[in-house]
Structures are given as structure tokens and as C-alpha cells.
Write an enzyme that holds these catalytic residues in place. Structure first.
Site, PDB file in Angstrom:
ATOM      1  N   HIS A 126      -7.632  -3.777  -3.773  1.00 62.78           N
ATOM      2  CA  HIS A 126      -6.507  -3.241  -3.020  1.00 62.78           C
ATOM      3  C   HIS A 126      -6.326  -4.072  -1.754  1.00 62.78           C
ATOM      4  CE1 HIS A 126      -3.607  -0.204  -1.840  1.00 62.78           C
ATOM      5  NE2 HIS A 126      -4.103  -0.295  -0.623  1.00 62.78           N
ATOM      6  N   ASP A 152      -8.620  -2.295  -7.791  1.00 65.43           N
ATOM      7  CA  ASP A 152      -8.133  -1.379  -6.764  1.00 65.43           C
ATOM      8  C   ASP A 152      -8.860  -0.047  -6.913  1.00 65.43           C
ATOM      9  OD1 ASP A 152      -6.524   0.538  -5.291  1.00 65.43           O
ATOM     10  OD2 ASP A 152      -4.955  -0.989  -5.243  1.00 65.43           O
ATOM     11  N   CYS A 202       0.852  -1.196   0.000  1.00 61.58           N
ATOM     12  CA  CYS A 202       0.000   0.000   0.000  1.00 61.58           C
ATOM     13  C   CYS A 202       0.890   1.248   0.000  1.00 61.58           C
ATOM     14  CB  CYS A 202      -0.955  -0.016   1.192  1.00 61.58           C
ATOM     15  SG  CYS A 202      -1.915  -1.523   1.373  1.00 61.58           S
TER      16      CYS A 202
END
Length: 301
Positions: free
Chosen positions: A269, A236, A173
Site C-alpha cells: 500500500h 496491500d 489511498c
């Protein structure tokens, strides 16, 4: 249950802490020993890697600004020297998931070290308020983070069990973006694996937001000192496929043929984060196999 589907996490309006409990901690010490409550799925069954055959420690070492930088270290038992992997965390800092990543790498023969980039401001790991977490993360600017990585490289170079001539970096991330930046900055890093870190500013980003996030990976392709592979999810919510395409195109123009991005169809994500609802076990396993293949080839050869 809402899903953390962006590198910076959910907004406070999207976040509901009422359904989340804390998992049991794994190891104590300087760091929060449980999973970040701001992302923990109620039904999660995270992977827990034991420390059998490993030496695990919380350490501190001086950063260039004089701050005593904490880091979590896991390495195989024995004198080594073992190749090194720096682990750049998510926005939640060095919580149980990141500690487990370090132990997984140590089980594969690496010294894994996760610096606590955010703790000058505060530790985001135990917090539930996303606005507070985002404020803490925003305080860790590019130069501070790169200086902390430089301090990490210096510290491992002084450890007899670490082979500082063989260093990789991986990040998740927020830390995925750091991977691209660090490989462009440091010739001492031999390989990078970036898990769903932002590549370019949002099309709606303000000039201030663009400047705050610079340098952006899409602008660093010519500066990469070693191969980087990116592992990204098709769905994502914060990293559009257009930015992935732009990054791959930049890598091709730069002649960085050993670098590139794999996109997992349908993945969200955080698909590697086994404590989140977005976890995808097959995609996480495939990405981890790619990580080990690159690190074994570049750091153990």
C-alpha cells in the site's frame, strides 16, 4: 520501521513517531508545507517538483454548505485553457506530497487542484496521533466529499485558464476510493485513476462500518460515467486481492471494458508515495505513465 500498509493508516499501537522527522517544506500558504509526520520515512528522499513555468496558488471557493473550501492549485503559465485534474488526497490531507503531485500534473499541461476535504474538522497533515487523524477523516462523509467535488467543478468552470469540458480525477489511498465514487456520480468527469483505494468492505466489517463506507466501488461499476483505471499493490495489507478480483469482475459484468485494475507484484500500500517506506520507484513510474496515457487520451484529444 512499521509500514503504513492500509488505506486508513496504522493504528496508534503500530505507530512510532520517534523515528520520524519533518522534511523541509516546499511552499507555504494555507497548507502544511512539509510531509505528513505520521507517514514520513526517516530515510525518504521525496521527489520535489519546482514551480518553474507554473502558476501555483492556494485558493478558497464556496461549497454548497457555505464552507469556504481551501484548495491547492498548480497550472501551467499562460492563458490556456488547460484540461483539469482533481487530486483527492490521502488521509493526511493536502501536505507536501499532494502539492507535489499537483505540480507534476501541471508540468504535464494540466490544471491540478487538490481540495482540502478534511479541514472542516481540522487539518490532519501536521498530526502524529493516528486516532486523531482517523477521527478527522471519518467526519468527511460521502455527501460532503461529493458536494466539495461539485463545488470544485463549478469553480474551475469559472476560470478562463481551465477547460471545464475536459476533467479527470486521481486519488491516493482514501482518495483512491473517492475516484471511483466521483466518476460514478459526475458525468462531467471524463477519466479517473485510482491509486489503492478500498473497493469493498472488509469481511470482518460491522454493519455500521459497511454503511459508513458506502457507496463501495464494487457496487458502482454499472454507474461509472467514464473509464477508471485502478493501480493496486499485491501486498496491500488493507485491500485483499479478493476485493480487486471482485471489482474487476463487476467491471466486466457492467461492460466497462475501458476500466480495470493493474496489480503490481510485491507492491505494498502506498507504493507511489515517495516519502513513505513503502515507495516502489519502478511501480510508481509505471503507474504514472499509465495515468498520463489515460488523461492525455481522454482530456487532450
Amino acid at each position: 520501521m512499521p509500514v503504513l500498509n492500509r488505506p486508513e493508516g496504522q493504528t496508534a499501537e503500530e505507530f512510532d513517531v520517534s523515528r520520524r522527522g519533518l522534511a523541509k517544506g516546499t511552499l507555504g500558504g494555507l497548507f502544511f508545507a512539509a510531509y505528513a509526520p505520521a507517514a514520513l520515512a526517516q530515510a525518504a528522499e521525496p521527489i520535489v517538483t519546482d514551480a518553474v513555468g507554473l502558476t501555483v496558488a492556494d485558493v478558497t471557493y464556496p461549497a454548497p454548505d457555505g464552507f469556504a473550501l481551501p484548495a491547492y492549485v498548480a497550472r501551467p503559465e499562460g492563458s490556456g485553457p488547460f484540461p483539469v485534474v482533481i487530486v483527492a488526497s490521502e488521509i493526511f490531507g493536502v501536505h507536501a506530497y499532494i502539492q507535489d503531485i499537483c505540480r507534476r500534473l501541471a508540468k504535464s499541461g494540466y490544471v491540478a487542484i487538490a481540495p482540502a476535504f478534511f479541514v472542516r474538522a481540522a487539518d490532519p497533515a501536521p498530526l502524529s496521533d493516528m486516532r486523531q487523524i482517523q477521527t478527522i477523516v471519518a467526519a468527511a462523509g460521502y455527501e460532503q466529499v461529493m458536494s466539495d467535488i461539485a463545488a470544485t467543478l463549478e469553480w474551475v468552470s469559472q476560470q478562463p485558464w481551465a477547460n471545464a469540458d475536459r476533467v479527470g480525477i486521481t486519488g491516493f489511498c482514501w482518495g483512491g476510493k473517492v475516484v471511483w465514487q466521483a466518476v460514478a456520480r459526475f458525468a462531467a468527469i471524463d477519466a479517473g485513476v485510482a491509486w489503492y483505494g478500498r473497493l469493498a468492505p472488509s469481511p470482518t466489517a460491522t454493519p455500521e462500518q459497511i454503511a459508513a463506507g458506502a457507496p463501495w466501488p464494487v457496487d458502482l461499476a454499472d454507474d461509472l460515467k467514464s473509464p477508471v483505471i485502478g493501480l493496486y499493490g499485491e501486498n496491500d495489507g488493507g485491500i485483499p486481492l479478493a476485493s480487486v478480483d471482485a471489482m474487476n469482475a463487476a467491471l466486466q459484468r457492467a461492460g466497462a471494458r475501458q476500466s480495470g485494475i493493474t496489480v503490481y507484484p510485491g507492491a505494498q500500500h502506498g507504493f507511489h508515495a515517495d516519502y513513505r517506506q513503502s515507495y516502489s520507484a519502478p511501480d510508481a513510474a509505471d503507474g504514472w505513465a499509465r495515468l498520463l496515457a489515460l488523461f492525455d487520451a481522454r482530456l487532450k484529444a
